[in-house]
Design an enzyme around this catalytic site. Structure first.
Site, PDB file in Angstrom:
ATOM      1  N   LYS A  11       0.164  50.561 -91.220  1.00 10.60           N
ATOM      2  CA  LYS A  11      -0.718  51.710 -91.042  1.00 10.60           C
ATOM      3  C   LYS A  11       0.126  52.984 -90.819  1.00 10.60           C
ATOM      4  O   LYS A  11       1.353  52.906 -90.649  1.00 10.60           O
ATOM      5  CB  LYS A  11      -1.687  51.408 -89.889  1.00 10.60           C
ATOM      6  CG  LYS A  11      -2.547  50.141 -90.191  1.00 10.60           C
ATOM      7  CD  LYS A  11      -3.777  49.999 -89.313  1.00 10.60           C
ATOM      8  CE  LYS A  11      -3.530  49.319 -88.011  1.00 10.60           C
ATOM      9  NZ  LYS A  11      -4.792  48.895 -87.307  1.00 10.60           N
ATOM     10  N   PHE A  59     -15.544  52.160 -82.108  1.00 17.22           N
ATOM     11  CA  PHE A  59     -14.266  52.712 -82.555  1.00 17.22           C
ATOM     12  C   PHE A  59     -14.194  52.913 -84.066  1.00 17.22           C
ATOM     13  O   PHE A  59     -13.143  53.229 -84.604  1.00 17.22           O
ATOM     14  CB  PHE A  59     -13.106  51.826 -82.071  1.00 17.22           C
ATOM     15  CG  PHE A  59     -13.255  50.357 -82.404  1.00 17.22           C
ATOM     16  CD1 PHE A  59     -12.911  49.865 -83.654  1.00 17.22           C
ATOM     17  CD2 PHE A  59     -13.747  49.461 -81.450  1.00 17.22           C
ATOM     18  CE1 PHE A  59     -13.032  48.519 -83.959  1.00 17.22           C
ATOM     19  CE2 PHE A  59     -13.879  48.110 -81.752  1.00 17.22           C
ATOM     20  CZ  PHE A  59     -13.524  47.645 -83.007  1.00 17.22           C
ATOM     21  N   ARG A  92      -0.891  36.726 -89.121  1.00 18.10           N
ATOM     22  CA  ARG A  92      -1.555  37.204 -87.901  1.00 18.10           C
ATOM     23  C   ARG A  92      -0.667  36.938 -86.675  1.00 18.10           C
ATOM     24  O   ARG A  92      -0.637  37.713 -85.729  1.00 18.10           O
ATOM     25  CB  ARG A  92      -2.956  36.607 -87.744  1.00 18.10           C
ATOM     26  CG  ARG A  92      -3.955  37.277 -88.716  1.00 18.10           C
ATOM     27  CD  ARG A  92      -5.401  37.009 -88.365  1.00 18.10           C
ATOM     28  NE  ARG A  92      -5.870  37.689 -87.183  1.00 18.10           N
ATOM     29  CZ  ARG A  92      -6.445  38.896 -87.161  1.00 18.10           C
ATOM     30  NH1 ARG A  92      -6.615  39.590 -88.277  1.00 18.10           N
ATOM     31  NH2 ARG A  92      -6.854  39.420 -86.033  1.00 18.10           N
ATOM     32  N   THR A  98      -4.422  42.034 -81.227  1.00 18.69           N
ATOM     33  CA  THR A  98      -4.955  43.349 -81.607  1.00 18.69           C
ATOM     34  C   THR A  98      -4.529  44.439 -80.614  1.00 18.69           C
ATOM     35  O   THR A  98      -4.125  45.531 -81.014  1.00 18.69           O
ATOM     36  CB  THR A  98      -6.502  43.281 -81.673  1.00 18.69           C
ATOM     37  OG1 THR A  98      -6.867  42.219 -82.558  1.00 18.69           O
ATOM     38  CG2 THR A  98      -7.090  44.586 -82.172  1.00 18.69           C
ATOM     39  N   ARG A 109       3.248  44.097 -83.248  1.00 13.85           N
ATOM     40  CA  ARG A 109       2.462  44.951 -82.358  1.00 13.85           C
ATOM     41  C   ARG A 109       3.069  45.006 -80.947  1.00 13.85           C
ATOM     42  O   ARG A 109       3.020  46.044 -80.281  1.00 13.85           O
ATOM     43  CB  ARG A 109       1.018  44.457 -82.325  1.00 13.85           C
ATOM     44  CG  ARG A 109       0.285  44.737 -83.644  1.00 13.85           C
ATOM     45  CD  ARG A 109      -0.980  43.933 -83.776  1.00 13.85           C
ATOM     46  NE  ARG A 109      -1.863  44.426 -84.836  1.00 13.85           N
ATOM     47  CZ  ARG A 109      -3.003  43.842 -85.181  1.00 13.85           C
ATOM     48  NH1 ARG A 109      -3.404  42.758 -84.551  1.00 13.85           N
ATOM     49  NH2 ARG A 109      -3.741  44.349 -86.149  1.00 13.85           N
ATOM     50  N   ASN A 123      -1.701  49.884 -83.458  1.00 15.09           N
ATOM     51  CA  ASN A 123      -1.050  48.573 -83.516  1.00 15.09           C
ATOM     52  C   ASN A 123      -0.338  48.312 -84.840  1.00 15.09           C
ATOM     53  O   ASN A 123      -0.083  47.174 -85.204  1.00 15.09           O
ATOM     54  CB  ASN A 123      -2.060  47.472 -83.182  1.00 15.09           C
ATOM     55  CG  ASN A 123      -3.290  47.544 -84.053  1.00 15.09           C
ATOM     56  OD1 ASN A 123      -3.304  48.255 -85.065  1.00 15.09           O
ATOM     57  ND2 ASN A 123      -4.320  46.807 -83.702  1.00 15.09           N
ATOM     58  N   HIS A 126      -2.349  45.999 -90.233  1.00 19.20           N
ATOM     59  CA  HIS A 126      -3.595  45.277 -90.442  1.00 19.20           C
ATOM     60  C   HIS A 126      -3.243  43.970 -91.124  1.00 19.20           C
ATOM     61  O   HIS A 126      -2.408  43.955 -92.025  1.00 19.20           O
ATOM     62  CB  HIS A 126      -4.537  46.083 -91.347  1.00 19.20           C
ATOM     63  CG  HIS A 126      -5.676  45.248 -91.844  1.00 19.20           C
ATOM     64  ND1 HIS A 126      -6.812  45.027 -91.113  1.00 19.20           N
ATOM     65  CD2 HIS A 126      -5.824  44.529 -92.986  1.00 19.20           C
ATOM     66  CE1 HIS A 126      -7.621  44.225 -91.785  1.00 19.20           C
ATOM     67  NE2 HIS A 126      -7.037  43.904 -92.933  1.00 19.20           N
ATOM     68  N   GLU A 137     -10.492  42.051 -99.376  1.00 21.86           N
ATOM     69  CA  GLU A 137      -9.589  43.174 -99.120  1.00 21.86           C
ATOM     70  C   GLU A 137      -8.544  43.334-100.232  1.00 21.86           C
ATOM     71  O   GLU A 137      -8.240  44.455-100.640  1.00 21.86           O
ATOM     72  CB  GLU A 137      -8.884  42.972 -97.774  1.00 21.86           C
ATOM     73  CG  GLU A 137      -9.836  43.074 -96.584  1.00 21.86           C
ATOM     74  CD  GLU A 137      -9.166  42.747 -95.265  1.00 21.86           C
ATOM     75  OE1 GLU A 137      -7.987  42.345 -95.273  1.00 21.86           O
ATOM     76  OE2 GLU A 137      -9.824  42.892 -94.220  1.00 21.86           O
TER      77      GLU A 137
HETATM   78  N1  UDP Z   1      -9.484  48.578 -82.498  1.00 19.28           N
HETATM   79  C1  UDP Z   1      -9.470  49.456 -81.436  1.00 19.28           C
HETATM   80  N2  UDP Z   1     -10.107  49.101 -80.278  1.00 19.28           N
HETATM   81  C2  UDP Z   1     -10.727  47.886 -80.142  1.00 19.28           C
HETATM   82  C3  UDP Z   1     -10.726  46.993 -81.227  1.00 19.28           C
HETATM   83  C4  UDP Z   1     -10.101  47.364 -82.385  1.00 19.28           C
HETATM   84  O1  UDP Z   1      -8.874  50.544 -81.528  1.00 19.28           O
HETATM   85  O2  UDP Z   1     -11.291  47.613 -79.057  1.00 19.28           O
HETATM   86  C5  UDP Z   1      -8.824  48.977 -83.765  1.00 19.28           C
HETATM   87  C6  UDP Z   1      -7.424  48.390 -83.923  1.00 19.28           C
HETATM   88  O3  UDP Z   1      -6.590  49.349 -84.551  1.00 19.28           O
HETATM   89  C7  UDP Z   1      -7.679  47.189 -84.813  1.00 19.28           C
HETATM   90  C8  UDP Z   1      -8.793  47.700 -85.715  1.00 19.28           C
HETATM   91  O4  UDP Z   1      -9.599  48.495 -84.869  1.00 19.28           O
HETATM   92  O5  UDP Z   1      -6.506  46.807 -85.515  1.00 19.28           O
HETATM   93  C9  UDP Z   1      -9.636  46.612 -86.363  1.00 19.28           C
HETATM   94  O6  UDP Z   1     -10.150  45.761 -85.384  1.00 19.28           O
HETATM   95  P1  UDP Z   1     -10.135  44.167 -85.523  1.00 19.28           P
HETATM   96  O7  UDP Z   1     -11.041  43.607 -84.486  1.00 19.28           O
HETATM   97  O8  UDP Z   1     -10.384  43.794 -86.957  1.00 19.28           O
HETATM   98  O9  UDP Z   1      -8.627  43.763 -85.101  1.00 19.28           O
HETATM   99  P2  UDP Z   1      -7.418  43.187 -85.989  1.00 19.28           P
HETATM  100  O10 UDP Z   1      -8.009  42.210 -86.987  1.00 19.28           O
HETATM  101  O11 UDP Z   1      -6.765  44.390 -86.651  1.00 19.28           O
HETATM  102  O12 UDP Z   1      -6.478  42.516 -85.023  1.00 19.28           O
HETATM  103 MG    MG Z   2      -9.561  42.531 -88.394  1.00 19.25          MG
END
Ligand code: UDP
Ligand code: MG
Length: 149
Positions: A11, A59, A92, A98, A109, A123, A126, A137
């Site tokens: 990102k 968010f 992952r 996350t 991360r 973080n 993605h 995607e």
């Molecule tokens: N995010 C955030 N606050 C939260 C949850 C998610 O800022 O409480 C942001 C974070 O950048 C995350 C993205 O939203 O990577 C997408 O969320 P997801 O739950 O899909 O997490 P990921 O799969 O990226 O771990």
């Molecule tokens: Mg996700």
């Protein structure tokens, strides 16, 4: 074991910090095949489609502007596809949790992420959440002929 593919994005915060090379290296160490890679200046349309399933979240607006580079000097995104056995769970794990504060310190991360004072998880990466989501995607970010078999 059957090979699967996963979308990994660096990102705009990762680009702004100048650590795309380190991040790619951490994923390459996962022993998967890199089957696609490009740099993308993310449009509002692409960002909204990418996070479409999170539209109802508090968010949502923030992460759309984040992906577009609006929080990081309009930096682009590096989009990659990795292919191999258990590519989703492997990537992952390399990415980490996350919330960067909860992520394993050796993960991408955990090493490089931060939580802003506004509460956004910057973080860095993605990674698709599962195989089905990965297919959606990858089709959104890549043309078929941009990905190795
Ligand atoms: N995010 C955030 N606050 C939260 C949850 C998610 O800022 O409480 C942001 C974070 O950048 C995350 C993205 O939203 O990577 C997408 O969320 P997801 O739950 O899909 O997490 P990921 O799969 O990226 O771990
Ligand atoms: Mg996700």
């Amino acid at each position: 074991m059957k090979a699967e593919s996963v979308l990994v994005l660096i990102k705009p915060d990762g680009m702004q910090k100048g650590i795309a090379g380190d991040v790619i290296g951490l994923f390459l160490a996962g022993d998967l095949k890199l089957t696609g890679l490009k740099v993308v200046q993310v449009s509002p349309r692409l960002a909204q489609a990418h996070y479409g399933h999170l539209r109802g979240q508090f968010f949502f607006k923030e992460i759309v502007t984040y992906l577009m580079g609006d929080l990081h000097a309009k930096n682009p995104v590096v989009a990659m596809v990795f292919t191999g056995p258990q590519a989703v769970s492997k990537c992952r794990k390399i990415a980490g949790a996350t919330n960067p504060e909860e992520a394993d310190p050796r993960s991408v991360r955990g090493k490089f992420g931060r939580v802003t004072t506004k509460g956004v998880f910057e973080n860095l990466v993605h990674v698709s959440s599962d195989v089905k989501e990965a297919r959606r995607e990858i089709a959104l970010w890549f043309k078929k002929n941009e990905i190795l078999k």
